[in-house]
Design a protein around this motif. Structure first.
Motif, PDB file in Angstrom:
ATOM      1  N   PRO A 155     -44.672  57.189 -37.428  1.00 19.17           N
ATOM      2  CA  PRO A 155     -45.178  58.196 -36.492  1.00 19.17           C
ATOM      3  C   PRO A 155     -44.074  58.690 -35.560  1.00 19.17           C
ATOM      4  N   LEU A 156     -44.350  59.813 -34.924  1.00 22.95           N
ATOM      5  CA  LEU A 156     -43.411  60.367 -33.948  1.00 22.95           C
ATOM      6  C   LEU A 156     -44.208  61.050 -32.843  1.00 22.95           C
ATOM      7  N   SER A 157     -43.908  60.682 -31.610  1.00 27.27           N
ATOM      8  CA  SER A 157     -44.558  61.316 -30.452  1.00 27.27           C
ATOM      9  C   SER A 157     -43.519  62.083 -29.647  1.00 27.27           C
ATOM     10  N   LEU A 158     -44.023  62.997 -28.830  1.00 30.45           N
ATOM     11  CA  LEU A 158     -43.146  63.800 -27.989  1.00 30.45           C
ATOM     12  C   LEU A 158     -43.786  63.941 -26.612  1.00 30.45           C
ATOM     13  N   ILE A 159     -43.063  63.468 -25.589  1.00 30.50           N
ATOM     14  CA  ILE A 159     -43.530  63.631 -24.209  1.00 30.50           C
ATOM     15  C   ILE A 159     -42.981  64.937 -23.666  1.00 30.50           C
ATOM     16  N   ALA A 160     -43.863  65.726 -23.077  1.00 30.56           N
ATOM     17  CA  ALA A 160     -43.449  66.971 -22.412  1.00 30.56           C
ATOM     18  C   ALA A 160     -43.763  66.844 -20.928  1.00 30.56           C
ATOM     19  N   LEU A 161     -42.812  67.210 -20.107  1.00 30.22           N
ATOM     20  CA  LEU A 161     -42.974  67.135 -18.653  1.00 30.22           C
ATOM     21  C   LEU A 161     -42.483  68.437 -18.038  1.00 30.22           C
ATOM     22  N   ASP A 162     -43.307  69.006 -17.172  1.00 33.32           N
ATOM     23  CA  ASP A 162     -42.957  70.299 -16.582  1.00 33.32           C
ATOM     24  C   ASP A 162     -43.238  70.288 -15.078  1.00 33.32           C
ATOM     25  N   ILE A 163     -42.317  70.890 -14.319  1.00 37.24           N
ATOM     26  CA  ILE A 163     -42.523  71.037 -12.867  1.00 37.24           C
ATOM     27  C   ILE A 163     -43.335  72.309 -12.660  1.00 37.24           C
ATOM     28  N   ASP A 164     -44.600  72.150 -12.308  1.00 36.89           N
ATOM     29  CA  ASP A 164     -45.515  73.296 -12.215  1.00 36.89           C
ATOM     30  C   ASP A 164     -45.077  74.318 -11.165  1.00 36.89           C
ATOM     31  N   ASN A 165     -44.631  73.830 -10.029  1.00 34.21           N
ATOM     32  CA  ASN A 165     -44.337  74.733  -8.907  1.00 34.21           C
ATOM     33  C   ASN A 165     -42.838  74.927  -8.692  1.00 34.21           C
ATOM     34  N   PHE A 166     -42.067  74.838  -9.760  1.00 33.89           N
ATOM     35  CA  PHE A 166     -40.609  74.952  -9.620  1.00 33.89           C
ATOM     36  C   PHE A 166     -40.199  76.332  -9.117  1.00 33.89           C
ATOM     37  N   PRO A 225     -39.731  58.052 -31.369  1.00 39.23           N
ATOM     38  CA  PRO A 225     -39.900  57.665 -32.780  1.00 39.23           C
ATOM     39  C   PRO A 225     -40.592  56.318 -32.895  1.00 39.23           C
ATOM     40  N   GLY A 226     -41.557  56.246 -33.823  1.00 35.28           N
ATOM     41  CA  GLY A 226     -42.256  55.002 -34.069  1.00 35.28           C
ATOM     42  C   GLY A 226     -43.296  54.646 -33.027  1.00 35.28           C
ATOM     43  N   VAL A 227     -43.560  55.549 -32.072  1.00 30.53           N
ATOM     44  CA  VAL A 227     -44.507  55.270 -30.984  1.00 30.53           C
ATOM     45  C   VAL A 227     -45.643  56.283 -31.045  1.00 30.53           C
ATOM     46  N   ILE A 228     -46.864  55.816 -30.832  1.00 28.77           N
ATOM     47  CA  ILE A 228     -48.012  56.719 -30.883  1.00 28.77           C
ATOM     48  C   ILE A 228     -49.151  56.142 -30.050  1.00 28.77           C
ATOM     49  N   GLY A 229     -50.142  56.990 -29.754  1.00 31.05           N
ATOM     50  CA  GLY A 229     -51.357  56.532 -29.079  1.00 31.05           C
ATOM     51  C   GLY A 229     -51.108  56.016 -27.677  1.00 31.05           C
ATOM     52  N   GLN A 230     -51.744  54.906 -27.355  1.00 29.69           N
ATOM     53  CA  GLN A 230     -51.679  54.359 -26.008  1.00 29.69           C
ATOM     54  C   GLN A 230     -50.263  53.955 -25.610  1.00 29.69           C
ATOM     55  N   VAL A 262     -47.741  66.451 -17.280  1.00 31.93           N
ATOM     56  CA  VAL A 262     -47.169  65.607 -18.336  1.00 31.93           C
ATOM     57  C   VAL A 262     -48.175  65.510 -19.476  1.00 31.93           C
ATOM     58  N   GLY A 263     -47.689  65.667 -20.702  1.00 39.66           N
ATOM     59  CA  GLY A 263     -48.557  65.536 -21.864  1.00 39.66           C
ATOM     60  C   GLY A 263     -47.824  64.887 -23.016  1.00 39.66           C
ATOM     61  N   VAL A 264     -48.597  64.378 -23.965  1.00 40.24           N
ATOM     62  CA  VAL A 264     -48.021  63.739 -25.153  1.00 40.24           C
ATOM     63  C   VAL A 264     -48.646  64.352 -26.397  1.00 40.24           C
ATOM     64  N   VAL A 265     -47.803  64.796 -27.317  1.00 39.83           N
ATOM     65  CA  VAL A 265     -48.290  65.216 -28.637  1.00 39.83           C
ATOM     66  C   VAL A 265     -47.699  64.257 -29.662  1.00 39.83           C
ATOM     67  N   ALA A 266     -48.421  64.056 -30.755  1.00 37.73           N
ATOM     68  CA  ALA A 266     -47.968  63.055 -31.720  1.00 37.73           C
ATOM     69  C   ALA A 266     -48.374  63.424 -33.126  1.00 37.73           C
ATOM     70  N   SER A 267     -47.627  62.883 -34.076  1.00 40.25           N
ATOM     71  CA  SER A 267     -47.982  63.013 -35.488  1.00 40.25           C
ATOM     72  C   SER A 267     -47.936  61.615 -36.093  1.00 40.25           C
ATOM     73  N   VAL A 268     -49.082  61.184 -36.642  1.00 44.39           N
ATOM     74  CA  VAL A 268     -49.153  59.850 -37.245  1.00 44.39           C
ATOM     75  C   VAL A 268     -48.259  59.773 -38.468  1.00 44.39           C
ATOM     76  N   ARG A 269     -48.179  60.868 -39.197  1.00 46.93           N
ATOM     77  CA  ARG A 269     -47.357  60.900 -40.399  1.00 46.93           C
ATOM     78  C   ARG A 269     -46.682  62.267 -40.494  1.00 46.93           C
ATOM     79  N   ILE A 270     -45.373  62.256 -40.646  1.00 44.87           N
ATOM     80  CA  ILE A 270     -44.613  63.509 -40.729  1.00 44.87           C
ATOM     81  C   ILE A 270     -44.713  64.058 -42.149  1.00 44.87           C
ATOM     82  N   THR A 271     -45.346  65.198 -42.297  1.00 40.23           N
ATOM     83  CA  THR A 271     -45.520  65.803 -43.614  1.00 40.23           C
ATOM     84  C   THR A 271     -44.265  66.558 -44.036  1.00 40.23           C
TER      85      THR A 271
END
Length: 294
Positions: A168-179, A225-230, A262-271
């Motif tokens: 699996p592969l996850s991606l953390i996105a972080l944005d400063i809302d009021n920048f 890489p290799g991290v997903i879910g909780q 802050v949000g996390v998107v993930a893919s359990v399996r990379i197609t």
């Protein structure tokens, strides 16, 4: 500078010693090739003066041994010889860097050593400049995080690795809302300070091997890489907490309020068709949704 002197003629060695000591160089004597190689292997010697006539050294074989050892820095070799022929001036791998004819003239020796040390210094400056350029090409100079180009290169590599290993592969996105509001209210300099402090907080709370990227104006991305879910959510929460615990105060004591999404998107399996750009777009859409929902 430490200079290795391979010479068994007492008078010549005395001349060499006087010239080098006058110019504040440290002399390391050696009587034969084996001793010389042992001293070079100990490190920290960048300059060698070798006499072809008074030692067991055949300069081409000796120089080849030095070059084949592949030291982490260049070793400059000055050869002392009765005469130099066209066959002596050969490729850098087996030939000396410079030659000095006998009898040794102190002024000429001084000049040759000075030229050699300057060449070594110029080489060191070029290596440093190359390292600086490579760092600049990869890292954002303000936040010292991966710039967008370097981040994309790294994260594409992580995605391909995950595809091969079916991980699996996850991606953390972080944005400063009021920048934008921070810059409009307090100026660009304070805005830059906010980016630097948040970057430091992200780096401190993320894992040492995570490739943190300053992707856009106020957006940061972290591939997992290799991290997903909780597990991915826990990492994101830890980073968010570190940012929220970072206080930013103006000189007059006014606190600068920072709003973070802050949000996390993930893919359990990379197609086969999955690309890192797809995950990044999903992460940006997620951040937009979070902002719309307050």
């Amino acid at each position: 500078m430490k200079i290795l002197v391979i010479n068994n003629d007492l008078m010549e060695r005395t001349i060499i010693q006087q010239v080098l000591q006058t110019n504040k160089h440290e002399i390391i004597p050696a009587g034969n090739s084996d001793t010389a190689m042992h001293l070079l292997q100990q490190g920290d010697i960048r300059f060698v003066i070798v006499d072809r006539a008074t030692t067991d050294i055949d300069e081409k074989e000796f120089i080849k041994r030095v070059r084949d050892a592949q030291p982490p820095y260049y070793i400059y070799i000055l050869l002392i010889a009765l005469k130099v022929s066209d066959t002596d001036v050969t490729t850098p791998h087996v030939g000396a860097d410079d030659y000095l004819h006998k009898p040794i003239v102190p002024l000429e020796l001084k000049s040759r050593v000075h030229i050699g040390t300057r060449i070594l210094g110029l080489g060191d400056n070029l290596v440093q400049a190359k390292d600086t350029l490579e760092h600049t090409a990869m890292f954002d100079p303000l936040t010292n995080l991966l710039n967008q180009k370097a981040f994309l290169s790294l994260s594409r590599g992580e995605l391909e690795r995950a595809r091969r290993t079916q991980a699996p592969l996850s991606l953390i996105a972080l944005d400063i809302d009021n920048f934008k509001e921070i810059k409009e209210k307090h100026g660009n300099e304070i805005g830059n300070d906010v980016l630097v402090l948040i970057s430091q907080a992200i780096r401190e709370k993320s894992r040492p091997y995570d490739g943190v990227g300053h992707y856009e104006d106020a957006m940061f991305l972290i591939p997992l890489p290799g991290v997903i879910g909780q597990d991915a959510e826990k990492i994101a929460a830890r980073i968010l907490k570190g940012i929220l615990n970072t206080s930013i105060t103006l000189l007059d004591g006014t606190a600068v309020e920072i709003k973070i999404s802050v949000g996390v998107v993930a893919s359990v399996r990379i197609t086969v068709n999955m690309e890192i750009d797809t995950l990044i777009e999903k992460a940006k859409e997620l951040i937009s949704t979070i902002k719309r929902n307050g």
